[in-house]
Design an enzyme around this catalytic site. Structure first.
Site, PDB file in Angstrom:
ATOM      1  N   SER A 117       0.785  -1.230   0.000  1.00  0.00           N
ATOM      2  CA  SER A 117       0.000   0.000   0.000  1.00  0.00           C
ATOM      3  C   SER A 117       0.819   1.284   0.000  1.00  0.00           C
ATOM      4  CB  SER A 117      -0.956   0.008   1.190  1.00  0.00           C
ATOM      5  OG  SER A 117      -2.040  -0.868   0.938  1.00  0.00           O
ATOM      6  N   PHE A 133     -16.314  -5.055   9.110  1.00  0.00           N
ATOM      7  CA  PHE A 133     -17.072  -4.096   9.894  1.00  0.00           C
ATOM      8  C   PHE A 133     -16.755  -4.225  11.384  1.00  0.00           C
ATOM      9  CE2 PHE A 133     -19.307  -4.420   5.923  1.00  0.00           C
ATOM     10  CZ  PHE A 133     -19.770  -3.137   5.678  1.00  0.00           C
ATOM     11  N   TYR A 145     -10.934   2.641   4.832  1.00  0.00           N
ATOM     12  CA  TYR A 145      -9.857   2.313   3.891  1.00  0.00           C
ATOM     13  C   TYR A 145     -10.383   1.363   2.820  1.00  0.00           C
ATOM     14  CZ  TYR A 145      -4.920   1.371   2.728  1.00  0.00           C
ATOM     15  OH  TYR A 145      -3.695   1.274   2.120  1.00  0.00           O
ATOM     16  N   SER A 146     -10.286   1.765   1.573  1.00  0.00           N
ATOM     17  CA  SER A 146     -10.794   0.952   0.471  1.00  0.00           C
ATOM     18  C   SER A 146      -9.832   1.001  -0.702  1.00  0.00           C
ATOM     19  CB  SER A 146     -12.174   1.444   0.022  1.00  0.00           C
ATOM     20  OG  SER A 146     -12.594   0.766  -1.150  1.00  0.00           O
ATOM     21  N   ASN A 147      -9.293  -0.160  -1.074  1.00  0.00           N
ATOM     22  CA  ASN A 147      -8.391  -0.230  -2.228  1.00  0.00           C
ATOM     23  C   ASN A 147      -9.067   0.227  -3.512  1.00  0.00           C
ATOM     24  OD1 ASN A 147      -5.907  -1.392  -1.062  1.00  0.00           O
ATOM     25  ND2 ASN A 147      -7.225  -3.120  -0.581  1.00  0.00           N
ATOM     26  N   GLY A 166       3.118  -0.681   3.944  1.00  0.00           N
ATOM     27  CA  GLY A 166       2.416  -1.564   3.031  1.00  0.00           C
ATOM     28  C   GLY A 166       2.535  -3.009   3.445  1.00  0.00           C
TER      29      GLY A 166
END
Length: 352
Positions: free
Chosen positions: A59, A117, A165-167, A301
């Site tokens: 990341s 979640f 957080y979302s790729n 990352g």
């Protein structure tokens, strides 16, 4: 730096073993440089890791991508608060989602690698763990395929209403760059970052499966029919993670990049300020985590047997970059040891 570097070497020496195979660590501190290594390059073999070998940076890729997007903002190609849908039609994007929301993870779009979640509910994405991922690791995905997969899932929240957080945000950022410029993200990354800084060890591999040049190996462990298997996963098709974490680099190149970025050599000051302004929920700016009230910037990352470190002071004069290779598994059993290691070295380097 002698006391600090002796401590850092001792720390990486203690880290390796019992599943963590190698460490490369690089400290630049106001002109002084130290590089240390520990462990082995391959499981079961005695040779140590290269001192400046290449590795998958996971990341930390997002900081490069965010810098490219902000570079295009600086050129007037689009604005930070422009609607992404206006620039990237055809995906059914919520028109309220802005470029800023992609870079700061506030768009609410489903994470194609799965959503986790707070109540423990998990909504799976594409295969990213266990035997299923190992057996699918050479599959090719296009960025469009990943984006459409995610956008066919319910959004996590309304655009701008929260942080998660979302790729997928960074895959959409890639598609935005390529649509607006008519060039690949790799070409724009070279034009705006790699070329100007002379980063010859860093690249976007696309669907290439190998890590060229000297490198340590990464592994994945899973159980099949009651038998534990350990597989070398150094070779994989990184299109599965795309701009969520596909780049390959070196500790020296990561230092050069983050030092130049923090030092104002890549972006105009107002945009660098935007990048370093954190969201209150997670301390995440635009492609960067903002730590210690702005006294430290980073983006680490993690990617199937690799962990990457990239830290800098706001002036870019002190940086810490590194790579760890290990035997990964679905339970992420090395995470606690890695986090303890990170806390120790940050206290040693940045709390003086």
């Amino acid at each position: 730096m002698s006391t600090t570097t002796a401590t850092l070497q001792a720390t990486i020496d203690e880290l390796v073993g019992d599943g963590i195979l190698s460490a490369q660590l690089r400290l630049h501190d106001r002109g002084d440089v130290w590089v240390g290594t520990a462990g082995v390059a391959r499981l079961g073999e005695p040779e140590g890791p290269p001192a400046d070998g290449r590795f998958r940076i996971g990341s930390a890729t997002k900081t490069f991508a965010a810098t490219v997007v902000l570079g295009l903002v600086a050129e007037g190609r689009f604005g930070l608060d422009d609607s992404v849908a206006a620039c990237l039609p055809g995906f059914g994007l919520d028109p309220r989602i802005t470029v800023r929301m992609l870079l700061q993870h506030t768009s609410g779009v489903f994470n194609f690698t799965g959503e986790y979640f707070e109540d423990g509910t998990v909504v799976p994405g594409i295969p990213v763990l266990g035997r299923e991922w190992v057996e699918a690791r050479f599959r090719s995905y296009t960025p469009e395929e990943l984006a459409r997969f995610a956008l066919n899932k319910p959004a996590r929240f309304e655009p701008g209403a929260d942080w998660s957080y979302s790729n997928t945000n960074y895959v959409l950022a890639r598609l935005l760059v390529e649509k607006v410029t008519g060039r690949s993200l790799a070409e724009e990354t070279h034009r705006l970052i790699l070329g100007p800084l002379g980063l010859t060890g860093t690249f976007l591999p696309g669907e290439d499966t190998g890590v060229p040049g000297p490198h340590a190996h990464a592994y994945y462990r899973y159980e099949e029919d009651g038998v534990e298997k350990t597989v070398d996963v150094t070779r994989q098709n990184p299109s599965w993670i795309s701009t969520g974490g596909d780049m390959i680099s070196t500790t020296e190149d990561l230092h050069t990049f983050v030092s130049a970025l923090m030092g104002g050599r890549l972006l105009p000051a107002p945009l660098l300020d935007e990048m370093r302004t954190p969201h209150p929920k997670a301390g995440y700016g635009l492609g960067l985590f903002v730590l210690r009230d702005g006294a430290l910037l980073n983006h680490n990352g993690g990617l199937s047997g690799y962990a990457t470190l990239m830290y800098s002071t706001p002036d870019g004069d002190t940086t810490l970059t590194g790579s760890i290779t290990f035997v990964d598994d679905a339970a992420m059993s090395q995470a606690a040891a890695f986090q303890k290691f990170v806390e120790r070295i940050l206290d040693e380097v940045f709390s003086r």
